[in-house]
Scaffold this active site. Structure first.
Site, short mmCIF file in Angstrom:
data_model
loop_
_atom_site.label_atom_id
_atom_site.label_comp_id
_atom_site.label_asym_id
_atom_site.label_seq_id
_atom_site.Cartn_x
_atom_site.Cartn_y
_atom_site.Cartn_z
CG HIS A 162 5.91 62.97 51.50
ND1 HIS A 162 6.24 62.30 52.66
CD2 HIS A 162 4.80 63.69 51.79
CE1 HIS A 162 5.37 62.60 53.60
NE2 HIS A 162 4.48 63.45 53.10
NE ARG B 118 5.42 72.43 58.44
CZ ARG B 118 4.92 73.03 59.52
NH1 ARG B 118 5.75 73.48 60.44
NH2 ARG B 118 3.63 73.19 59.67
#
Length: 344
Positions: free
Chosen positions: A179, A199
């Site tokens: 997301h 990340r």
């Protein structure tokens, strides 16, 4: 021992490179405001109490002292004397990194040293610029090798789904869902107590303080990512009564929207703490012949053992967060399990 009461916290201000300038005026913060105010952690275990006899103690210290009386018997059985939630506000002037969070099993196995749980979260969109989107899940079912190649060659964005959002939308982000919050969005987030973020991609941005590319966590991200489309964007609220709606419920938290015009009576459940956050108007909280004024942007932590309380307002909107009993919720509301907004 001091009787527990509704607790206010000293907020924690976070200034990431993608932060904006909308939160300070929205909360009427003193001047000069931070240049890039991206997050305000309203309720978190390291925040200090700012009101009453417990002022100066951290929420973690209060939890260790009072245990289930503060957090409730349900989260106490699962996590012990540990505040299980983090409530925050986010202002994304620029897009956040493409990221993913682990679940409890992975966090407790591989990140136990952090003291964090997994991270399932939900976003309530406060404001969104025209055309604003969030990244949520993949466009199609993927092989892990396909995702790894796309991360390596910088094309991962082409594999991800973009969802348009507007004010009042609820986006549910279970652990493992790839997301990103994109530019032009201000939101309220309720999540498990965790700051574990992996990340996958960060647009080759550099940390302003070091000049270095921001760290990626590709191995961990590949290990925890769900490689499938998500079906948890813009969930339809479930009315509970004339003033209350259920926005989402899962084993980690539930989030309700309350509209108060006049008064609203409620009682805490000894099984769970509550966090009430005012997102519109101003409310007054009363309990045991005591009162507390709650302007917009205020979050108050209600101990599980507080008991009866009342909210008074001419016209206010609040979000209520708590740890639900999912089977009981399904039975009471007559909702088929596995259908939004309830996720067992």
């Amino acid at each position: 021992m001091q009787t527990l009461y509704p607790i206010l916290c000293e907020p924690r201000l976070v200034e990431p490179l993608w932060g904006g300038q909308r939160l300070a005026p929205w909360l009427d913060l003193p001047h000069p405001p931070p240049e890039r105010l991206g997050e305000i952690w309203l309720v978190f275990d390291s925040n200090r109490v700012s009101n009453g006899p417990l002022a100066g103690m951290t929420i973690a210290e209060v939890a260790r002292t009072y245990g289930a009386a503060l957090v409730g018997t349900r989260p106490f059985a699962r996590y012990g004397a540990d505040l299980p939630l983090l409530a925050k506000l986010i202002d994304a002037a620029d897009r956040l990194s493409v990221q993913v969070h682990p679940d409890d099993e992975y966090a407790h196995t591989f990140e136990a040293h952090t003291g964090f749980h997994g991270k399932t979260e939900a976003w309530y969109i406060l404001t969104a610029e025209p055309g604003a989107t969030v990244t949520l899940g993949t466009s199609t079912v993927l092989e892990r090798e396909t995702l790894a190649r796309a991360i390596a060659d910088g094309t991962v964005e082409t594999l991800l789904a973009q969802r348009p959002v507007q004010s009042g939308d609820l986006i549910f982000v279970p652990a493992g869902t790839i997301h990103a919050i994109n530019a032009g969005i201000m939101l309220f987030e309720i999540q498990q107590k965790s700051d574990l973020t992996y990340r996958l991609y960060d647009y080759n941005r550099r940390d302003a303080r070091t000049g270095q590319l921001r760290s990626l966590h590709i191995e961990q991200a590949l290990a925890v990512s769900r490689l499938e489309p998500a079906h948890t964007a813009r969930l339809r609220p479930l009315p509970l009564d004339e003033q209350r709606e259920l926005l989402v419920a899962c084993s980690s938290f539930a989030l309700e929207r309350w509209r108060v015009e006049g008064g609203l009576e409620a009682t805490t459940d000894p099984a769970s703490l509550e966090i009430l956050t005012v997102i519109g108007g101003t409310a007054r909280l009363t309990w045991q012949q005591l009162t507390l004024d709650l302007p917009r942007g205020t979050a108050v932590l209600l101990p599980a053992t507080l008991g009866a309380y009342r909210l008074l307002a001419d016209d206010a909107t609040l979000l209520r967060s708590y740890i639900p009993d999912i089977p009981a919720l399904i039975s009471t509301l007559g909702v088929p399990p596995g259908t939004g907004p309830i996720f067992p």
